[in-house]
Enzyme design. Structure first.
Site, PDB file in Angstrom:
ATOM      1  N   SER A  23      -9.429  23.522  82.489  1.00  0.00           N
ATOM      2  CA  SER A  23      -9.425  22.223  81.814  1.00  0.00           C
ATOM      3  C   SER A  23      -8.144  22.163  80.985  1.00  0.00           C
ATOM      4  O   SER A  23      -7.565  23.203  80.641  1.00  0.00           O
ATOM      5  CB  SER A  23     -10.672  22.044  80.932  1.00  0.00           C
ATOM      6  OG  SER A  23     -10.865  23.151  80.095  1.00  0.00           O
ATOM      7  N   GLU A  25      -5.994  20.307  77.706  1.00  0.00           N
ATOM      8  CA  GLU A  25      -6.120  19.513  76.468  1.00  0.00           C
ATOM      9  C   GLU A  25      -4.809  18.782  76.154  1.00  0.00           C
ATOM     10  O   GLU A  25      -3.736  19.388  76.210  1.00  0.00           O
ATOM     11  CB  GLU A  25      -6.493  20.454  75.313  1.00  0.00           C
ATOM     12  CG  GLU A  25      -6.716  19.717  74.011  1.00  0.00           C
ATOM     13  CD  GLU A  25      -7.305  20.633  72.944  1.00  0.00           C
ATOM     14  OE1 GLU A  25      -8.274  21.388  73.226  1.00  0.00           O
ATOM     15  OE2 GLU A  25      -6.790  20.600  71.810  1.00  0.00           O
ATOM     16  N   ARG A 115     -16.194  19.673  63.684  1.00  0.00           N
ATOM     17  CA  ARG A 115     -16.368  19.243  62.298  1.00  0.00           C
ATOM     18  C   ARG A 115     -15.114  18.520  61.813  1.00  0.00           C
ATOM     19  O   ARG A 115     -15.176  17.495  61.179  1.00  0.00           O
ATOM     20  CB  ARG A 115     -16.616  20.489  61.422  1.00  0.00           C
ATOM     21  CG  ARG A 115     -16.937  20.171  59.999  1.00  0.00           C
ATOM     22  CD  ARG A 115     -16.774  21.403  59.127  1.00  0.00           C
ATOM     23  NE  ARG A 115     -15.369  21.742  58.931  1.00  0.00           N
ATOM     24  CZ  ARG A 115     -14.951  22.773  58.218  1.00  0.00           C
ATOM     25  NH1 ARG A 115     -15.828  23.592  57.670  1.00  0.00           N
ATOM     26  NH2 ARG A 115     -13.665  23.005  58.061  1.00  0.00           N
ATOM     27  N   ASP A 117     -11.158  18.931  59.813  1.00  0.00           N
ATOM     28  CA  ASP A 117     -10.703  19.494  58.535  1.00  0.00           C
ATOM     29  C   ASP A 117     -10.455  18.381  57.539  1.00  0.00           C
ATOM     30  O   ASP A 117     -10.110  17.268  57.909  1.00  0.00           O
ATOM     31  CB  ASP A 117      -9.400  20.274  58.759  1.00  0.00           C
ATOM     32  CG  ASP A 117      -9.672  21.542  59.545  1.00  0.00           C
ATOM     33  OD1 ASP A 117     -10.629  22.253  59.189  1.00  0.00           O
ATOM     34  OD2 ASP A 117      -8.946  21.804  60.517  1.00  0.00           O
ATOM     35  N   ALA A 136     -20.396  20.720  62.660  1.00  0.00           N
ATOM     36  CA  ALA A 136     -20.367  20.499  64.112  1.00  0.00           C
ATOM     37  C   ALA A 136     -21.762  20.621  64.730  1.00  0.00           C
ATOM     38  O   ALA A 136     -22.122  19.856  65.623  1.00  0.00           O
ATOM     39  CB  ALA A 136     -19.391  21.484  64.765  1.00  0.00           C
ATOM     40  N   PHE A 227       1.680  25.954  63.986  1.00  0.00           N
ATOM     41  CA  PHE A 227       0.298  25.564  64.317  1.00  0.00           C
ATOM     42  C   PHE A 227      -0.661  26.720  64.031  1.00  0.00           C
ATOM     43  O   PHE A 227      -1.740  26.529  63.477  1.00  0.00           O
ATOM     44  CB  PHE A 227       0.150  25.227  65.806  1.00  0.00           C
ATOM     45  CG  PHE A 227       0.804  23.936  66.240  1.00  0.00           C
ATOM     46  CD1 PHE A 227       1.198  22.985  65.310  1.00  0.00           C
ATOM     47  CD2 PHE A 227       0.994  23.667  67.594  1.00  0.00           C
ATOM     48  CE1 PHE A 227       1.787  21.791  65.725  1.00  0.00           C
ATOM     49  CE2 PHE A 227       1.586  22.485  68.017  1.00  0.00           C
ATOM     50  CZ  PHE A 227       1.986  21.549  67.084  1.00  0.00           C
ATOM     51  N   HIS A 277      -9.129  27.070  79.384  1.00  0.00           N
ATOM     52  CA  HIS A 277      -8.789  25.769  78.801  1.00  0.00           C
ATOM     53  C   HIS A 277      -7.346  25.899  78.309  1.00  0.00           C
ATOM     54  O   HIS A 277      -7.035  26.803  77.526  1.00  0.00           O
ATOM     55  CB  HIS A 277      -9.744  25.478  77.632  1.00  0.00           C
ATOM     56  CG  HIS A 277      -9.529  24.167  76.967  1.00  0.00           C
ATOM     57  ND1 HIS A 277      -9.975  22.967  77.498  1.00  0.00           N
ATOM     58  CD2 HIS A 277      -8.923  23.832  75.796  1.00  0.00           C
ATOM     59  CE1 HIS A 277      -9.673  21.969  76.683  1.00  0.00           C
ATOM     60  NE2 HIS A 277      -9.026  22.470  75.639  1.00  0.00           N
ATOM     61  N   ARG A 283       2.609  18.718  77.891  1.00  0.00           N
ATOM     62  CA  ARG A 283       3.652  19.173  78.811  1.00  0.00           C
ATOM     63  C   ARG A 283       2.979  19.855  79.984  1.00  0.00           C
ATOM     64  O   ARG A 283       1.948  20.498  79.816  1.00  0.00           O
ATOM     65  CB  ARG A 283       4.563  20.209  78.138  1.00  0.00           C
ATOM     66  CG  ARG A 283       5.392  19.655  77.039  1.00  0.00           C
ATOM     67  CD  ARG A 283       5.915  20.816  76.218  1.00  0.00           C
ATOM     68  NE  ARG A 283       6.449  20.333  74.959  1.00  0.00           N
ATOM     69  CZ  ARG A 283       7.718  20.093  74.744  1.00  0.00           C
ATOM     70  NH1 ARG A 283       8.604  20.301  75.696  1.00  0.00           N
ATOM     71  NH2 ARG A 283       8.129  19.649  73.582  1.00  0.00           N
TER      72      ARG A 283
HETATM   73  P1  FAD Z   1     -18.087  24.075  62.312  1.00  0.00           P
HETATM   74  O1  FAD Z   1     -18.510  24.891  63.453  1.00  0.00           O
HETATM   75  O2  FAD Z   1     -19.026  23.058  61.779  1.00  0.00           O
HETATM   76  O3  FAD Z   1     -17.777  25.003  61.085  1.00  0.00           O
HETATM   77  C1  FAD Z   1     -16.589  25.740  60.900  1.00  0.00           C
HETATM   78  C2  FAD Z   1     -16.874  26.939  60.003  1.00  0.00           C
HETATM   79  O4  FAD Z   1     -17.498  26.510  58.802  1.00  0.00           O
HETATM   80  C3  FAD Z   1     -17.825  27.890  60.653  1.00  0.00           C
HETATM   81  O5  FAD Z   1     -17.147  28.828  61.464  1.00  0.00           O
HETATM   82  C4  FAD Z   1     -18.485  28.512  59.470  1.00  0.00           C
HETATM   83  O6  FAD Z   1     -17.654  29.502  58.983  1.00  0.00           O
HETATM   84  C5  FAD Z   1     -18.513  27.428  58.448  1.00  0.00           C
HETATM   85  N1  FAD Z   1     -19.835  26.803  58.455  1.00  0.00           N
HETATM   86  C6  FAD Z   1     -20.196  25.575  58.939  1.00  0.00           C
HETATM   87  N2  FAD Z   1     -21.484  25.321  58.732  1.00  0.00           N
HETATM   88  C7  FAD Z   1     -21.981  26.404  58.092  1.00  0.00           C
HETATM   89  C8  FAD Z   1     -23.250  26.747  57.595  1.00  0.00           C
HETATM   90  N3  FAD Z   1     -24.283  25.910  57.682  1.00  0.00           N
HETATM   91  N4  FAD Z   1     -23.379  27.954  57.020  1.00  0.00           N
HETATM   92  C9  FAD Z   1     -22.361  28.805  56.918  1.00  0.00           C
HETATM   93  N5  FAD Z   1     -21.123  28.529  57.359  1.00  0.00           N
HETATM   94  C10 FAD Z   1     -20.932  27.356  57.929  1.00  0.00           C
HETATM   95  N6  FAD Z   1      -9.718  19.268  64.896  1.00  0.00           N
HETATM   96  C11 FAD Z   1      -9.498  17.923  64.880  1.00  0.00           C
HETATM   97  O7  FAD Z   1      -9.373  17.319  63.799  1.00  0.00           O
HETATM   98  N7  FAD Z   1      -9.407  17.210  66.053  1.00  0.00           N
HETATM   99  C12 FAD Z   1      -9.529  17.794  67.276  1.00  0.00           C
HETATM  100  O8  FAD Z   1      -9.444  17.117  68.308  1.00  0.00           O
HETATM  101  C13 FAD Z   1      -9.764  19.212  67.325  1.00  0.00           C
HETATM  102  N8  FAD Z   1      -9.896  19.854  68.513  1.00  0.00           N
HETATM  103  C14 FAD Z   1     -10.165  21.207  68.524  1.00  0.00           C
HETATM  104  C15 FAD Z   1     -10.333  21.843  69.756  1.00  0.00           C
HETATM  105  C16 FAD Z   1     -10.616  23.207  69.826  1.00  0.00           C
HETATM  106  C17 FAD Z   1     -10.794  23.876  71.175  1.00  0.00           C
HETATM  107  C18 FAD Z   1     -10.705  23.960  68.603  1.00  0.00           C
HETATM  108  C19 FAD Z   1     -10.975  25.450  68.648  1.00  0.00           C
HETATM  109  C20 FAD Z   1     -10.523  23.342  67.372  1.00  0.00           C
HETATM  110  C21 FAD Z   1     -10.257  21.958  67.304  1.00  0.00           C
HETATM  111  N9  FAD Z   1     -10.087  21.288  66.082  1.00  0.00           N
HETATM  112  C22 FAD Z   1      -9.853  19.922  66.071  1.00  0.00           C
HETATM  113  C23 FAD Z   1     -10.102  22.023  64.810  1.00  0.00           C
HETATM  114  C24 FAD Z   1     -11.463  22.032  64.071  1.00  0.00           C
HETATM  115  O9  FAD Z   1     -11.799  20.726  63.661  1.00  0.00           O
HETATM  116  C25 FAD Z   1     -11.321  22.951  62.867  1.00  0.00           C
HETATM  117  O10 FAD Z   1     -11.136  24.277  63.290  1.00  0.00           O
HETATM  118  C26 FAD Z   1     -12.405  22.875  61.796  1.00  0.00           C
HETATM  119  O11 FAD Z   1     -11.975  23.621  60.659  1.00  0.00           O
HETATM  120  C27 FAD Z   1     -13.740  23.472  62.188  1.00  0.00           C
HETATM  121  O12 FAD Z   1     -14.374  22.731  63.128  1.00  0.00           O
HETATM  122  P2  FAD Z   1     -15.704  23.330  63.856  1.00  0.00           P
HETATM  123  O13 FAD Z   1     -16.163  22.289  64.771  1.00  0.00           O
HETATM  124  O14 FAD Z   1     -15.468  24.689  64.344  1.00  0.00           O
HETATM  125  O15 FAD Z   1     -16.681  23.385  62.570  1.00  0.00           O
END
Ligand code: FAD
Length: 299
Positions: A23, A25, A115, A117, A136, A227, A277, A283
């Site tokens: 896939s 991105e 989730r 940032d 998330a 990054f 992925h 690019r």
């Molecule tokens: P979550 O899984 O909700 O949480 C992240 C961390 O917070 C967890 O690892 C844990 O340590 C802590 N946490 C959360 N809930 C709890 C709980 N209940 N108890 C204890 N700890 C908890 N960002 C963007 O803005 N746009 C994008 O399109 C984007 N695409 C991405 C694609 C990929 C493949 C990846 C790996 C990341 C991407 N990101 C993107 C970045 C992402 O939004 C950030 O890394 C963000 O900080 C965490 O998102 P998450 O979904 O992992 O969060």
């Protein structure tokens, strides 16, 4: 000295090799020139029949319309399945749900649920919107109430920078998958051992969903280092050494980038990985070369 390579899947004849799923991105382009490059890359990568092409979602929904426009056009113009990234930072559930309905109306059924940032950066603590999804895992559960989606979530080979420890990290990953995600896609990493350790930890916790490695080809070492620092991925010393002094030598830089990415991907293949992925940064050249090494080619 002879080295026996017979048991390495990456060296086997195409007919005997496992078949690979890829896939790609992309990020939504901001300008006409960037949009031209976006479509040029999509046009070159679509014939490889990726499982999906995903388009990122800017922090706080800043690319909301552009992400929707791009995923809709990818699906309509190339027939390739498109996945829309979605975050819940800074938005109420009602606002996020409205974005999801827009995806549904455009025929998009794949979502990368994140989730996100805080606008001030990952260094700042995350505070959910008072009426929003909490994280998330909560977003995945919400998506499943809205429709039948193929959901991917994020995983972190070096642990999410805000995780207190590995137990919390794996618990959180399991919560996201148990809430209804199909697979996890990892953050970029450059030391495959970090990825293998994450997979071991996940399996020990009973996670059976695929954890797909996110591969970041290094088009520009300077840019990727920036990054990586922002998302908490480390750059090993040996990797920095390989690119040292190449800022002004694009040709050698490109050759080293291709060798580094090939080495990473082929080591994963030789350890049984069959899904990848690729973070393309819009690019196509390095990704096309890597897909070819996997035997993934246009019809
Ligand atoms: P979550 O899984 O909700 O949480 C992240 C961390 O917070 C967890 O690892 C844990 O340590 C802590 N946490 C959360 N809930 C709890 C709980 N209940 N108890 C204890 N700890 C908890 N960002 C963007 O803005 N746009 C994008 O399109 C984007 N695409 C991405 C694609 C990929 C493949 C990846 C790996 C990341 C991407 N990101 C993107 C970045 C992402 O939004 C950030 O890394 C963000 O900080 C965490 O998102 P998450 O979904 O992992 O969060």
């Amino acid at each position: 000295m002879t080295i026996d390579t017979a048991d390495r899947p990456s060296r086997q004849p195409a007919a005997e090799r496992p078949s690979f799923q890829v896939s790609f991105e992309f990020f939504p382009p901001k300008t006409d020139v960037m949009e031209e490059r976006f479509w040029d890359s999509i046009t070159k990568l679509a014939p490889l029949h990726p499982r999906f092409v995903s388009v990122t979602y800017g922090a706080g929904g800043s690319t909301r319309e552009r992400t929707l426009r791009m995923v809709s056009s990818i699906k309509a113009d190339t027939g390739v399945d498109a996945a829309a990234h979605l975050t819940c930072v800074g938005a109420s559930k009602a606002e996020v749900d409205a974005v999801v309905r827009g995806y549904q109306e455009a025929g998009i059924s794949r979502i990368v649920a994140l989730r996100g940032d805080p606008a001030e950066g990952m260094g700042k603590p995350f505070t959910p919107h008072p009426e929003g999804y909490q994280n998330a895992a909560d977003l995945v559960a919400g998506l499943n109430k809205l429709g039948d989606f193929d959901i991917s979530v994020a995983a972190y080979p070096e642990k999410h920078p805000q995780s207190p420890d590995w137990a919390a990290e794996i618990d959180n990953l399991k919560r996201k998958l148990d809430a209804g995600a199909t697979r996890a896609i990892t953050q970029m990493f450059f030391d495959n051992d970090d990825y293998f350790r994450l997979v071991d930890r996940a399996q020990a916790a009973g996670i059976t969903a695929p954890i797909v490695p996110g591969i970041q080809p290094i088009h520009s070492f300077k840019q990727i280092s920036g990054f990586a620092a922002r998302c908490g991925a480390s750059i090993p010393g040996w990797l920095a050494e390989r690119f040292e002094g190449l800022d002004e030598d694009p040709e050698t830089h490109a050759l080293v980038a291709s060798a580094v990415a090939a080495e990473q991907v082929l080591e994963l293949v030789d350890n049984g990985i069959t899904e990848f992925h690729f973070f393309t940064l819009n690019r196509s050249n390095l990704v096309l070369a890597l897909a070819r090494l996997l035997g993934v080619r246009p019809d």
